[in-house]
Design an enzyme around this catalytic site. Sequence first.
Site, PDB file in Angstrom:
ATOM      1  N   LYS A 182       0.862  -1.155  -0.100  1.00 54.86           N
ATOM      2  CA  LYS A 182       0.048  -0.051   0.253  1.00 54.86           C
ATOM      3  C   LYS A 182       0.686   1.371  -0.176  1.00 54.86           C
ATOM      4  O   LYS A 182       2.158   1.096   0.172  1.00 54.86           O
ATOM      5  CB  LYS A 182      -1.092  -0.010   1.149  1.00 54.86           C
ATOM      6  CG  LYS A 182      -1.947  -1.199   1.046  1.00 54.86           C
ATOM      7  CD  LYS A 182      -2.711  -1.124  -0.051  1.00 54.86           C
ATOM      8  CE  LYS A 182      -3.571  -2.299  -0.444  1.00 54.86           C
ATOM      9  NZ  LYS A 182      -4.099  -3.445   0.093  1.00 54.86           N
TER      10      LYS A 182
HETATM   11  C1  LIG Z   1      -4.963  -4.460   0.589  1.00 50.43           C
HETATM   12  C2  LIG Z   1      -6.326  -4.772   0.592  1.00 50.43           C
HETATM   13  C3  LIG Z   1      -7.217  -5.148   1.713  1.00 50.43           C
HETATM   14  C4  LIG Z   1      -6.575  -6.095   2.701  1.00 50.43           C
HETATM   15  O1  LIG Z   1      -5.726  -5.242   3.572  1.00 50.43           O
HETATM   16  P1  LIG Z   1      -4.677  -6.260   4.455  1.00 50.43           P
HETATM   17  O2  LIG Z   1      -4.103  -5.253   5.403  1.00 50.43           O
HETATM   18  O3  LIG Z   1      -3.738  -6.972   3.862  1.00 50.43           O
HETATM   19  O4  LIG Z   1      -5.650  -7.209   5.271  1.00 50.43           O
HETATM   20  C5  LIG Z   1      -8.638  -4.998   1.842  1.00 50.43           C
HETATM   21  N1  LIG Z   1      -9.311  -4.489   0.605  1.00 50.43           N
HETATM   22  C6  LIG Z   1      -8.613  -4.150  -0.413  1.00 50.43           C
HETATM   23  C7  LIG Z   1      -9.280  -3.271  -1.610  1.00 50.43           C
HETATM   24  C8  LIG Z   1      -7.128  -3.808  -0.512  1.00 50.43           C
HETATM   25  O5  LIG Z   1      -6.745  -3.561  -1.619  1.00 50.43           O
END
Ligand SMILES: *Cc1c(COP(=O)(O)O)cnc(C)c1O
Length: 370
Positions: free
Chosen positions: A193
């Site tokens: 992210k």
């Molecule tokens: C990355 C992501 C998640 C999950 O997040 P984590 O921190 O990896 O559990 C959920 N929804 C979307 C749209 C994502 O891109």
Amino acid sequence: MSDTDFIPQMRPLFGADERAELLSYLDEDGFFTEFKRTEAFEAEIARYTGARHCVVVNNGTVSLTLAAVALGIGPGDEVICPDYTMIATPNSVQMLGARPVFVDVEPDTLVMDVALAERAITPRTKAIMLVSANGRAPRAGIAAFEALSQRTGIPLIEDAAQSLGSWYDDGRTERRHVGRAGRIGSFSFSAPKIISTGQGGALITDDDALAARLRKLKDFGRSGGGNDVHDSIGWNFKFTELQACVGLAQMRQLPDRVVRKKAIWRRYAEGLAGVSGYRLFDHDLSLCTPWFIDGVAERRDELAAHLKARGIGTRTMYPPIHRQKAYDLPGDHPVAERIGRDGLWLPSMIQLTDAQIDRICGEIAAFYAA
Ligand SMILES: *Cc1c(COP(=O)(O)O)cnc(C)c1O
């Protein structure tokens, strides 16, 4: 890095600032579990997004689960989700015994289609989980989902995991950060992210009572700080000071990352302008920060193999979730299916140089020219 080194599709970026934050904490304290640094990180996210409250948890999946619990969702309830998203979105409510109901997305924004969402509503629908795909707003504006939520009384949860640094222009005097239109908005700080704490998630809300519920749910249902009196059920989804140290340093870099991510997208758009085989999905850069460089490719798998052989990493975009073995549901969602077939993420990391972007665009052009 030399010109021939492998360019990964994504890689988090941590450096001296994170190191300094961590060392200063280690010199000062040793509990590691969430405390003052975590409070400061929450305050930083609340300030940046303009939300009244921020509650951090250990990832961006259980954040959605907690949001659903806080809104009273439980076994047998239906939650409307886009068919194109990371699988964490539906899995977060599946964990509660609720049933995700999949809806197709818009071909240009990759965000859930509001008319299809409305058609999927049944008497059991207890929430709509809106995913701002790669920071984008729905074509009709977030206002269309807010109106649907108001008309039906079904709460909107925003999975804004990909959208830190993106805003809605919904005709108000001030633009709002993505995640603020829902009753609760959720972010992720997983490794790919825009900012990362290794693992981590955050919830934002303007609702005092909801924020208090979320805090209790992540801390065993405790009725007060540090006591063992429990008037409701809760679990342990707490953060750590180590993650918060990293997060504080990352938040300081966020404004520059937003600028750079937009510049990266612009350079790709220029570099690929004459290449008909790969089409980028559009972005309104005045509002939206492209987290990943997303687009559809003719002969996608061949292109990915061509780039890989030349030291360039890519990643195929999410397959339609209703077709994943984990769900295996009937349904006709042509846009999600098209993305699953043709969608390809190009290298998108913050540390990507202009020279690398030019090299990637050159290789893509060469592939289609051959
Ligand atoms: C990355 C992501 C998640 C999950 O997040 P984590 O921190 O990896 O559990 C959920 N929804 C979307 C749209 C994502 O891109």
